[in-house]
Design an enzyme around this catalytic site. Structure first.
Site, PDB file in Angstrom:
ATOM      1  CB  SER A 144      24.416  32.590  24.121  1.00 22.88           C
ATOM      2  OG  SER A 144      24.788  33.190  22.826  1.00 22.88           O
ATOM      3  CE1 TYR A 159      22.201  28.361  21.786  1.00 20.98           C
ATOM      4  CE2 TYR A 159      22.615  30.787  20.931  1.00 20.98           C
ATOM      5  CZ  TYR A 159      22.814  29.307  21.483  1.00 20.98           C
ATOM      6  OH  TYR A 159      24.338  29.268  22.159  1.00 20.98           O
TER       7      TYR A 159
HETATM    8  N1  LIG Z   1      30.230  27.964  20.005  1.00 25.10           N
HETATM    9  C1  LIG Z   1      29.732  29.164  20.507  1.00 25.10           C
HETATM   10  O1  LIG Z   1      29.640  29.920  19.605  1.00 25.10           O
HETATM   11  C2  LIG Z   1      28.798  29.345  21.420  1.00 25.10           C
HETATM   12  C3  LIG Z   1      28.352  30.709  21.636  1.00 25.10           C
HETATM   13  C4  LIG Z   1      27.607  31.015  22.977  1.00 25.10           C
HETATM   14  C5  LIG Z   1      27.206  29.776  23.801  1.00 25.10           C
HETATM   15  N2  LIG Z   1      27.638  28.523  23.585  1.00 25.10           N
HETATM   16  C6  LIG Z   1      27.033  27.505  24.414  1.00 25.10           C
HETATM   17  O2  LIG Z   1      28.126  26.630  24.739  1.00 25.10           O
HETATM   18  C7  LIG Z   1      27.672  25.372  25.074  1.00 25.10           C
HETATM   19  C8  LIG Z   1      28.665  24.496  24.496  1.00 25.10           C
HETATM   20  O3  LIG Z   1      28.960  24.707  22.980  1.00 25.10           O
HETATM   21  P1  LIG Z   1      29.772  24.214  21.903  1.00 25.10           P
HETATM   22  O4  LIG Z   1      30.096  25.151  20.898  1.00 25.10           O
HETATM   23  O5  LIG Z   1      30.870  23.538  22.689  1.00 25.10           O
HETATM   24  O6  LIG Z   1      29.097  22.996  21.556  1.00 25.10           O
HETATM   25  P2  LIG Z   1      29.069  21.534  20.750  1.00 25.10           P
HETATM   26  O7  LIG Z   1      28.157  21.440  19.921  1.00 25.10           O
HETATM   27  O8  LIG Z   1      30.523  21.729  20.277  1.00 25.10           O
HETATM   28  O9  LIG Z   1      29.110  20.613  21.929  1.00 25.10           O
HETATM   29  C9  LIG Z   1      27.887  20.369  22.633  1.00 25.10           C
HETATM   30  C10 LIG Z   1      27.860  19.235  23.317  1.00 25.10           C
HETATM   31  O10 LIG Z   1      26.691  18.848  23.849  1.00 25.10           O
HETATM   32  C11 LIG Z   1      26.156  17.516  24.032  1.00 25.10           C
HETATM   33  N3  LIG Z   1      25.071  17.538  24.064  1.00 25.10           N
HETATM   34  C12 LIG Z   1      23.838  17.797  23.280  1.00 25.10           C
HETATM   35  N4  LIG Z   1      22.670  17.601  23.783  1.00 25.10           N
HETATM   36  C13 LIG Z   1      22.830  16.848  24.856  1.00 25.10           C
HETATM   37  C14 LIG Z   1      22.161  16.188  25.599  1.00 25.10           C
HETATM   38  N5  LIG Z   1      20.577  16.188  25.405  1.00 25.10           N
HETATM   39  N6  LIG Z   1      22.505  15.785  26.895  1.00 25.10           N
HETATM   40  C15 LIG Z   1      23.825  15.654  27.025  1.00 25.10           C
HETATM   41  N7  LIG Z   1      24.737  16.126  26.163  1.00 25.10           N
HETATM   42  C16 LIG Z   1      24.249  16.848  25.154  1.00 25.10           C
HETATM   43  C17 LIG Z   1      26.583  17.099  22.538  1.00 25.10           C
HETATM   44  O11 LIG Z   1      26.840  15.788  22.350  1.00 25.10           O
HETATM   45  C18 LIG Z   1      28.047  17.936  22.388  1.00 25.10           C
HETATM   46  O12 LIG Z   1      29.201  17.225  22.865  1.00 25.10           O
HETATM   47  C19 LIG Z   1      26.436  25.192  24.615  1.00 25.10           C
HETATM   48  O13 LIG Z   1      25.561  25.439  25.671  1.00 25.10           O
HETATM   49  C20 LIG Z   1      26.190  26.578  23.714  1.00 25.10           C
HETATM   50  O14 LIG Z   1      24.749  26.820  23.723  1.00 25.10           O
HETATM   51  C21 LIG Z   1      28.485  28.351  22.449  1.00 25.10           C
END
Ligand SMILES: NC(=O)c1ccc[n+]([C@@H]2O[C@H](COP(=O)([O-])OP(=O)(O)OC[C@H]3O[C@@H](n4cnc5c(N)ncnc54)[C@H](O)[C@@H]3O)[C@@H](O)[C@H]2O)c1
Length: 253
Positions: A144, A159
């Site tokens: 991130s 985080y």
């Molecule tokens: N959305 C953003 O702005 C953003 C920015 C930077 C990084 N990220 C990173 O990108 C990745 C995806 O983010 P997103 O926004 O699509 O999130 P999201 O919440 O839409 O999806 C996350 C998924 O991970 C699954 N998950 C959570 N804990 C789990 C576990 N213990 N085992 C298996 N699956 C699990 C959830 O069920 C969900 O389907 C994450 O690692 C997040 O930190 C997101």
């Protein structure tokens, strides 16, 4: 081996508006068979069905808690039975937490690290040896911008620290397995339009964040998925240990 004879594993790919599901679609569209592993079994199966229908690729949706080694082992056994060998792993499963450092409990700290760091270890540890044996592999971590600029988006110190741990993990692993044909890279998204904050980002804060984004908008999941798919290509064989920003210019360094 062409990617059509290999499987790409996407953890956390169930979320309907998430980066993982968009990535599963993009990988399948470029020829990969795709396995979606997620805590949410129904969501994983739904995503696998949707991706398979749209792309014609072979897919599987499997229940998996990445924090639990037994659950990861069982999911990979199930995967082995239905899809070709794993050639790519996208460590996408992640959770965030906005709790300020002066209020964060040890349990909350551990919860964030359990998914983002230990979870990535649990699955990467099991899949990378096979990639190294076959002489081909692609691993991508979802870090991130928070790791690079010290938070300032939504997540708190836990985080940012966990996402920065992923960068060190990816870089050291890249050095170790590069000689065996496995690349390991990270993507560092800025604010992407998904449901990860579970409604916790209020409109004023979001406006203030967007004021600092030169591209003037939140990122789309597709923006991140395309970059991940590029890093997973067979042809992208000389990029490793790298961190790719996809943040609309919100952090330029
Ligand atoms: N959305 C953003 O702005 C953003 C920015 C930077 C990084 N990220 C990173 O990108 C990745 C995806 O983010 P997103 O926004 O699509 O999130 P999201 O919440 O839409 O999806 C996350 C998924 O991970 C699954 N998950 C959570 N804990 C789990 C576990 N213990 N085992 C298996 N699956 C699990 C959830 O069920 C969900 O389907 C994450 O690692 C997040 O930190 C997101």
């Amino acid at each position: 081996m062409p990617v059509s004879e290999l499987t790409a594993v996407v953890t956390g790919g169930a979320s309907a508006r998430g980066i993982g599901r968009a990535t599963a679609h993009a990988l399948a569209a470029s020829g990969w068979n795709v396995a979606i592993l997620d805590l949410d079994e129904a969501g994983a199966k739904d995503a696998a069905h949707e991706v398979g229908e749209r792309s014609g690729s072979r897919t599987a949706g499997i229940a998996c808690d990445v924090t639990d080694e037994d659950s990861v082992a069982a999911a990979l056994t199930a995967l082995d039975a239905v899809l070709p060998p794993v050639g790519a792993l996208v460590n996408n499963a992640g959770i965030t937490s906005p709790v300020p450092f002066c209020e964060v409990s040890g349990a909350e700290w551990d919860r964030v690290f359990a998914v983002n760091v230990r979870g990535a270890y649990n699955i990467t540890r099991r899949l990378v040896p096979g990639m190294a044996e076959r002489g081909f592999g692609r691993v991508v971590f979802l870090s991130s911008v928070s790791a690079e600029r010290g938070g300032g988006v939504f997540g708190g110190v836990a985080y940012s620290a966990a996402k920065a741990a992923q960068l060190g993990f990816a870089r050291a692993l890249a050095r170790e397995v590069g000689p065996r044909g496995v690349t390991v890279n990270s993507v560092a998204p800025g604010l992407i339009d998904t449901d990860i904050t579970a409604g916790g980002l209020d409109a004023d804060r979001e406006r203030a964040l967007l004021a600092g984004v030169p591209m003037g908008r939140k990122g789309r999941t597709r923006d991140v998925a395309d970059l991940i798919t590029y890093l997973c290509r067979e042809e992208t064989s000389y990029v490793t240990g790298a961190t790719y920003d996809v943040n609309g210019g919100s952090h330029i360094h």
